[in-house]
Design a protein around this motif. Sequence first.
Motif, PDB file in Angstrom:
ATOM      1  N   ASP A 155       2.948  -9.119   3.171  1.00  0.00           N
ATOM      2  CA  ASP A 155       1.758  -8.381   3.580  1.00  0.00           C
ATOM      3  C   ASP A 155       2.104  -7.133   4.378  1.00  0.00           C
ATOM      4  OD1 ASP A 155       0.009 -10.033   2.292  1.00  0.00           O
ATOM      5  OD2 ASP A 155      -0.678 -11.097   4.086  1.00  0.00           O
ATOM      6  N   SER A 156       3.159  -7.205   5.200  1.00  0.00           N
ATOM      7  CA  SER A 156       3.558  -6.036   5.991  1.00  0.00           C
ATOM      8  C   SER A 156       3.881  -4.859   5.083  1.00  0.00           C
ATOM      9  CB  SER A 156       4.778  -6.353   6.863  1.00  0.00           C
ATOM     10  OG  SER A 156       4.464  -7.303   7.847  1.00  0.00           O
ATOM     11  N   ALA A 157       4.616  -5.118   4.008  1.00  0.00           N
ATOM     12  CA  ALA A 157       4.981  -4.058   3.073  1.00  0.00           C
ATOM     13  C   ALA A 157       3.743  -3.500   2.373  1.00  0.00           C
ATOM     14  CB  ALA A 157       5.986  -4.584   2.052  1.00  0.00           C
ATOM     15  N   MET A 158       2.831  -4.386   1.981  1.00  0.00           N
ATOM     16  CA  MET A 158       1.601  -3.926   1.310  1.00  0.00           C
ATOM     17  C   MET A 158       0.769  -3.050   2.240  1.00  0.00           C
ATOM     18  SD  MET A 158       2.093  -5.348  -1.586  1.00  0.00           S
ATOM     19  CE  MET A 158       3.566  -6.335  -1.874  1.00  0.00           C
ATOM     20  N   GLU A 159       0.645  -3.484   3.496  1.00  0.00           N
ATOM     21  CA  GLU A 159      -0.117  -2.713   4.478  1.00  0.00           C
ATOM     22  C   GLU A 159       0.509  -1.342   4.703  1.00  0.00           C
ATOM     23  OE1 GLU A 159      -0.326  -5.127   7.943  1.00  0.00           O
ATOM     24  OE2 GLU A 159      -1.524  -6.694   6.983  1.00  0.00           O
ATOM     25  N   GLU A 160       1.852  -1.321   4.836  1.00  0.00           N
ATOM     26  CA  GLU A 160       2.548  -0.047   5.036  1.00  0.00           C
ATOM     27  C   GLU A 160       2.312   0.873   3.841  1.00  0.00           C
ATOM     28  OE1 GLU A 160       5.608   0.351   7.848  1.00  0.00           O
ATOM     29  OE2 GLU A 160       3.663  -0.344   8.521  1.00  0.00           O
ATOM     30  N   ALA A 161       2.482   0.340   2.639  1.00  0.00           N
ATOM     31  CA  ALA A 161       2.336   1.157   1.434  1.00  0.00           C
ATOM     32  C   ALA A 161       0.922   1.716   1.303  1.00  0.00           C
ATOM     33  CB  ALA A 161       2.696   0.325   0.203  1.00  0.00           C
ATOM     34  N   LEU A 162      -0.067   0.861   1.520  1.00  0.00           N
ATOM     35  CA  LEU A 162      -1.460   1.316   1.404  1.00  0.00           C
ATOM     36  C   LEU A 162      -1.783   2.377   2.452  1.00  0.00           C
ATOM     37  CD1 LEU A 162      -3.037  -2.171   0.692  1.00  0.00           C
ATOM     38  CD2 LEU A 162      -3.188  -0.184  -0.833  1.00  0.00           C
ATOM     39  N   PHE A 163      -1.295   2.183   3.672  1.00  0.00           N
ATOM     40  CA  PHE A 163      -1.542   3.179   4.717  1.00  0.00           C
ATOM     41  C   PHE A 163      -0.888   4.512   4.356  1.00  0.00           C
ATOM     42  CE2 PHE A 163      -0.291   5.446   8.564  1.00  0.00           C
ATOM     43  CZ  PHE A 163      -1.497   5.526   9.238  1.00  0.00           C
ATOM     44  N   LEU A 164       0.309   4.461   3.829  1.00  0.00           N
ATOM     45  CA  LEU A 164       1.062   5.682   3.545  1.00  0.00           C
ATOM     46  C   LEU A 164       0.479   6.487   2.388  1.00  0.00           C
ATOM     47  CD1 LEU A 164       4.609   4.218   4.120  1.00  0.00           C
ATOM     48  CD2 LEU A 164       3.549   6.059   5.450  1.00  0.00           C
ATOM     49  N   THR A 165      -0.372   5.877   1.567  1.00  0.00           N
ATOM     50  CA  THR A 165      -1.016   6.642   0.489  1.00  0.00           C
ATOM     51  C   THR A 165      -1.953   7.715   1.036  1.00  0.00           C
ATOM     52  OG1 THR A 165      -2.817   5.017   0.310  1.00  0.00           O
ATOM     53  CG2 THR A 165      -0.895   4.712  -1.148  1.00  0.00           C
ATOM     54  N   ARG A 166      -2.297   7.618   2.310  1.00  0.00           N
ATOM     55  CA  ARG A 166      -3.129   8.661   2.922  1.00  0.00           C
ATOM     56  C   ARG A 166      -2.384   9.982   3.006  1.00  0.00           C
ATOM     57  NH1 ARG A 166      -5.713   5.609   8.247  1.00  0.00           N
ATOM     58  NH2 ARG A 166      -6.120   3.582   7.274  1.00  0.00           N
ATOM     59  N   PHE A 167      -1.061   9.901   3.023  1.00  0.00           N
ATOM     60  CA  PHE A 167      -0.255  11.101   3.229  1.00  0.00           C
ATOM     61  C   PHE A 167       0.618  11.432   2.026  1.00  0.00           C
ATOM     62  CE2 PHE A 167      -0.696   8.636   7.184  1.00  0.00           C
ATOM     63  CZ  PHE A 167      -1.484   9.509   7.925  1.00  0.00           C
ATOM     64  N   ALA A 168       1.302  10.443   1.511  1.00  0.00           N
ATOM     65  CA  ALA A 168       2.277  10.675   0.449  1.00  0.00           C
ATOM     66  C   ALA A 168       1.598  10.887  -0.904  1.00  0.00           C
ATOM     67  CB  ALA A 168       3.246   9.497   0.360  1.00  0.00           C
ATOM     68  N   THR A 169       2.287  11.620  -1.771  1.00  0.00           N
ATOM     69  CA  THR A 169       1.773  11.794  -3.129  1.00  0.00           C
ATOM     70  C   THR A 169       2.124  10.602  -4.008  1.00  0.00           C
ATOM     71  OG1 THR A 169       3.801  12.992  -3.700  1.00  0.00           O
ATOM     72  CG2 THR A 169       1.894  14.304  -3.006  1.00  0.00           C
ATOM     73  N   LYS A 170       3.200   9.890  -3.631  1.00  0.00           N
ATOM     74  CA  LYS A 170       3.636   8.727  -4.398  1.00  0.00           C
ATOM     75  C   LYS A 170       4.340   7.763  -3.460  1.00  0.00           C
ATOM     76  CE  LYS A 170       4.707   6.918  -8.613  1.00  0.00           C
ATOM     77  NZ  LYS A 170       3.789   6.757  -9.755  1.00  0.00           N
ATOM     78  N   VAL A 171       4.052   6.465  -3.602  1.00  0.00           N
ATOM     79  CA  VAL A 171       4.702   5.443  -2.795  1.00  0.00           C
ATOM     80  C   VAL A 171       5.332   4.413  -3.736  1.00  0.00           C
ATOM     81  CG1 VAL A 171       4.417   3.640  -1.055  1.00  0.00           C
ATOM     82  CG2 VAL A 171       3.051   5.731  -0.902  1.00  0.00           C
ATOM     83  N   TYR A 172       6.649   4.326  -3.689  1.00  0.00           N
ATOM     84  CA  TYR A 172       7.366   3.318  -4.465  1.00  0.00           C
ATOM     85  C   TYR A 172       7.535   2.083  -3.590  1.00  0.00           C
ATOM     86  CZ  TYR A 172       8.557   7.194  -7.576  1.00  0.00           C
ATOM     87  OH  TYR A 172       8.491   8.257  -8.428  1.00  0.00           O
ATOM     88  N   LEU A 173       7.031   0.961  -4.059  1.00  0.00           N
ATOM     89  CA  LEU A 173       7.129  -0.298  -3.318  1.00  0.00           C
ATOM     90  C   LEU A 173       8.267  -1.110  -3.937  1.00  0.00           C
ATOM     91  CD1 LEU A 173       6.006  -2.081  -1.097  1.00  0.00           C
ATOM     92  CD2 LEU A 173       4.247  -2.868  -2.667  1.00  0.00           C
ATOM     93  N   ILE A 174       9.386  -1.163  -3.227  1.00  0.00           N
ATOM     94  CA  ILE A 174      10.612  -1.743  -3.774  1.00  0.00           C
ATOM     95  C   ILE A 174      10.813  -3.155  -3.227  1.00  0.00           C
ATOM     96  CG2 ILE A 174      13.117  -1.481  -3.910  1.00  0.00           C
ATOM     97  CD1 ILE A 174      12.663   1.550  -3.562  1.00  0.00           C
ATOM     98  N   HIS A 175      10.985  -4.104  -4.155  1.00  0.00           N
ATOM     99  CA  HIS A 175      11.157  -5.508  -3.762  1.00  0.00           C
ATOM    100  C   HIS A 175      12.316  -6.119  -4.538  1.00  0.00           C
ATOM    101  CE1 HIS A 175      10.303  -9.359  -2.136  1.00  0.00           C
ATOM    102  NE2 HIS A 175       9.757  -9.872  -3.225  1.00  0.00           N
TER     103      HIS A 175
END
Length: 311
Positions: A155-175
């Motif tokens: 969940d921490s990674a999902m929250e970080e990724a979703l929050f960062l979409t406010r700024f970044a043009t693309k967010v790669y979620l690597i697992h």
Amino acid sequence: MSDNIRDTVILGSGCSGLTAAIYTARANLKPLVLEGHEPGGQLSITTLVENFPGFPEGIQGPQLIENMKQQAARFGAEFRMAHLVSADLSRRPFALNIGSETLHTRTLIIASGASARWLGLPSEQALIGHGVSSCATCDGFFFSGKEIAVIGGGDSAMEEALFLTRFATKVYLIHRRDHFRASRIMLDRAMAHPKIQLVTNTVVEEVLGVEEKEVKGLRLRNTATGQESILHVSGMFLGIGHEPNAKMFAGQLDLDEDGYIKTQNYVLTRVPGVYACGDVQDRRYRQAITAAGTGCMAALEVEKYLEEHGR
């Protein structure tokens, strides 16, 4: 009473510990601050801090910590480069083993924080504060209009990724695996977001850009095929959680399932005279300003406790 019994000892020298030091020092309690394994806490490895009130142009994290430390010292706080080895909270005064000696104190403020979990790569460590971060809400703004990566599968990674979409043009979620520990609702939100791309069965082998002192990309390895590739991003955020620095209190204080100290009325532990503040008990907000606020609360509780119990 013996002069070698302290009125209060503060464990940790981040925002919560230093705020507690300022308040207790101004109350003439002559606090002793044990600076801990990570002097200055997470702000000491942060570059520009733009969301701490009172600094319209922002301030460097280490400078903010140094300012607070000087402010506490001005009122009589004492600082020691030491960390807690063990504690006995069953006796009065409390006994604190710091290796070289045992300290005794009437009250204790635990502000030992939580350490971000890192991948442990030399290149990652070299670029912390230069494109590598463990706090999206702290540093996301600096990546406006850029492509970035988030590491993790919970969940921490999902929250970080979703929050960062406010700024970044693309967010790669690597697992590293092909399945996620995240709750279904958080995973669904991430998968449905047009800016987020999931990259599974993949680990980071190296963060590129050490010589340039800024993240230039990531060298990745597919765990299923062994194939390596380069992902061109400008930042890497760790979303693999934090480790509260409270293990030494297991069995003496109430800890939750992840090791955070449980508190009532913000900072009270189950042992009278022992208070916890900042990230060691705050798993929700983890901000410099909220840590400072609970540090203030802990200091005020110490003053009240000592008044009621005959300082």
